[in-house]
Design an enzyme around this catalytic site. Structure first.
Site, PDB file in Angstrom:
ATOM      1  CG  ASP A 105      -9.095  15.345 -16.317  1.00 37.65           C
ATOM      2  OD1 ASP A 105      -8.388  14.715 -17.320  1.00 37.65           O
ATOM      3  OD2 ASP A 105     -10.246  14.966 -15.894  1.00 37.65           O
ATOM      4  NE  ARG A 127      -3.085   0.298   3.311  1.00 39.13           N
ATOM      5  CZ  ARG A 127      -2.151   0.643   4.525  1.00 39.13           C
ATOM      6  NH1 ARG A 127      -1.700   1.964   4.618  1.00 39.13           N
ATOM      7  NH2 ARG A 127      -2.102   0.029   5.516  1.00 39.13           N
ATOM      8  CE1 TYR A 150     -15.462  10.896 -17.242  1.00 37.44           C
ATOM      9  CE2 TYR A 150     -15.040  10.983 -14.704  1.00 37.44           C
ATOM     10  CZ  TYR A 150     -15.391  10.288 -16.023  1.00 37.44           C
ATOM     11  OH  TYR A 150     -15.496   8.900 -15.970  1.00 37.44           O
ATOM     12  CE  LYS A 205     -11.845   6.802 -19.144  1.00 38.42           C
ATOM     13  NZ  LYS A 205     -12.441   8.119 -18.599  1.00 38.42           N
TER      14      LYS A 205
HETATM   15  C1  LIG Z   1     -12.593   8.701 -17.331  1.00 38.70           C
HETATM   16  C2  LIG Z   1     -12.206  10.087 -16.944  1.00 38.70           C
HETATM   17  C3  LIG Z   1     -11.979  10.281 -15.860  1.00 38.70           C
HETATM   18  C4  LIG Z   1     -12.312   9.392 -14.507  1.00 38.70           C
HETATM   19  O1  LIG Z   1     -11.329   8.340 -14.635  1.00 38.70           O
HETATM   20  P1  LIG Z   1     -11.519   6.804 -14.207  1.00 38.70           P
HETATM   21  O2  LIG Z   1     -10.473   6.150 -14.098  1.00 38.70           O
HETATM   22  O3  LIG Z   1     -12.726   6.443 -14.698  1.00 38.70           O
HETATM   23  O4  LIG Z   1     -11.934   6.876 -12.585  1.00 38.70           O
HETATM   24  C5  LIG Z   1     -11.692  11.720 -15.259  1.00 38.70           C
HETATM   25  N1  LIG Z   1     -11.683  12.745 -16.217  1.00 38.70           N
HETATM   26  C6  LIG Z   1     -11.756  12.592 -17.419  1.00 38.70           C
HETATM   27  C7  LIG Z   1     -11.446  13.629 -18.539  1.00 38.70           C
HETATM   28  C8  LIG Z   1     -12.111  10.968 -18.029  1.00 38.70           C
HETATM   29  O5  LIG Z   1     -12.310  10.925 -19.297  1.00 38.70           O
END
Ligand SMILES: *Cc1c(COP(=O)(O)O)cnc(C)c1O
Length: 378
Positions: free
Chosen positions: A174, A47, A101, A199
């Site tokens: 982000d 962890r 998002y 992603k």
């Molecule tokens: C998918 C996404 C998130 C969240 O990520 P997870 O891995 O699904 O928790 C945050 N910001 C953007 C722009 C995303 O496409």
């Protein structure tokens, strides 16, 4: 080293005990302590730190040209931790863009985060609005998402960061949709770059990780590291290993993703049954010039509005054969999604809007599929 080389080598080396070229997956949760009480290899308990996670954090730090990286069990765990890591001496006021998002909307309205912080939503493409919001009360954090979800709005990193810094607020971007291949917010003055590694970085729709890369050392970074260790929302060694496998081809994948998306955007832009196409690569997009300045290419996310309403848009999504009807983005498969019905009653997405994550299939196959799906829309 250049980006492509770092994507393959940063954070990793040939395994000394076996000479294996790819890193082993270290599933052990605990690591032996020497007789004198020391830890010969820095690792104590998974962890707190794990070899696969450590390698991923090093690699992402290097790709974002940052100072350090802290990873979490998902993008949302990274986002929640970052907001909560705002140091106690900073104002609990966060300025956020009006297009972002949807998971963040849910976080703000469905959990206690929204009540613990004063959240101010502005149109961040309008710098006067940002200035007005920041001057109206002391602010701790300015949240940037560009290109945004689902309308692909483009925000000027340097301009917003300058306004935030003058007011003593931290800035975060982000960077999930652009990836460090297309833009590096930390080199433009942003304090933290956040990723849903789930992603494009993972790239194959088979893992879930979130990451925060910091531009420099700060009390907020210290908090984040403590949150990771002690609150414990850490990614698994296997997911970290998959992310390190995926990231090796990130630059090459993004080139094809972007080339495909640009062609699809042109195709949709000329289609008689399509009303509007939201893609920063189109010269008629309101953020095109800013995107051209701060991005090396325009990404592979786009959305478009079918002529008609929700019924016509749903009919197009129903007719695709190759493109998959699913949420998420950044994988090899092209995905289509009717955002308004996914997001529910609080959605701000137009009812006739479909979002596309353009994958790595041959672009002509994608065009043929979208072409037949759009044929009979009236
Ligand atoms: C998918 C996404 C998130 C969240 O990520 P997870 O891995 O699904 O928790 C945050 N910001 C953007 C722009 C995303 O496409």
């Amino acid at each position: 080293m250049r980006f492509e080389t770092k994507a393959i080598h940063s954070g990793r080396s040939i395994d000394k005990s076996t000479s294996s070229v790819t890193m082993p997956i270290h599933l052990s949760t605990t690591f032996e302590r020497a007789a004198d009480g020391s830890y010969p290899n820095e690792f104590v308990y998974s962890r707190e730190s794990n070899p696969n996670r450590h390698a991923l954090e090093d690699c992402l730090t290097s790709l974002e040209e940052g100072y350090d990286c802290v990873t979490f069990a998902s993008g949302m765990a990274a986002i929640t931790s970052l907001i909560e890591a705002l140091p106690a001496d900073k104002p609990r006021r966060v300025i956020m863009p009006n297009d972002m998002y949807f998971g963040i909307h849910s976080l703000l309205w469905e959990t206690d985060i929204g009540s613990k912080f004063d959240i101010v939503i502005v149109d961040m493409t309008n710098l006067h609005e940002v200035e007005k919001a920041i001057k109206s009360a002391p602010t701790g954090l300015v949240w940037i998402e560009t290109p945004s979800n689902p309308l692909l709005k483009v925000i000027d990193f340097e301009a917003v960061t300058k306004i935030a810094q003058q007011a003593g607020a931290y800035t975060v971007a982000d960077n999930t949709w652009a990836t460090p291949v297309l833009q590096r917010p930390l080199t433009l003055g942003v304090d933290f770059s956040i990723h849903s590694v789930t992603k494009y970085i993972g790239g194959h729709s088979d893992l879930m990780i979130g990451a925060v890369v910091a531009r420099s050392d700060s009390p907020m970074l210290t908090n984040l590291r403590a949150w990771q260790h002690s609150k414990g929302a850490v990614p698994s060694p296997f997911d970290c290993w998959l992310a390190l496998r995926g990231v090796q081809s990130l630059a090459q994948r993004m080139m094809t993703h972007c080339a495909n998306a640009s062609e699809i955007a042109d195709f949709l832009d000329y289609h008689p049954n399509v009303g509007a196409v939201h893609y920063p690569g189109l010269s008629n997009h309101p953020g095109h010039h800013i995107a051209a300045r701060q991005m090396s290419s325009f990404g592979s996310m786009l959305s478009f509005q079918v002529k008609g309403g929700q019924r016509e848009a749903m009919a197009v999504a129903a007719k695709v054969q190759l493109v998959t009807r699913a949420t998420s983005l950044g994988g090899t498969h092209s995905l289509i999604e009717h955002r308004a019905s996914v997001e529910g009653s609080t959605t701000m997405a137009p009812p006739n809007l479909l979002r596309l994550s353009i994958g790595l299939e041959h672009v002509d196959d994608l065009k043929e599929d979208l072409s037949q799906a759009l044929e009979e829309v009236k």
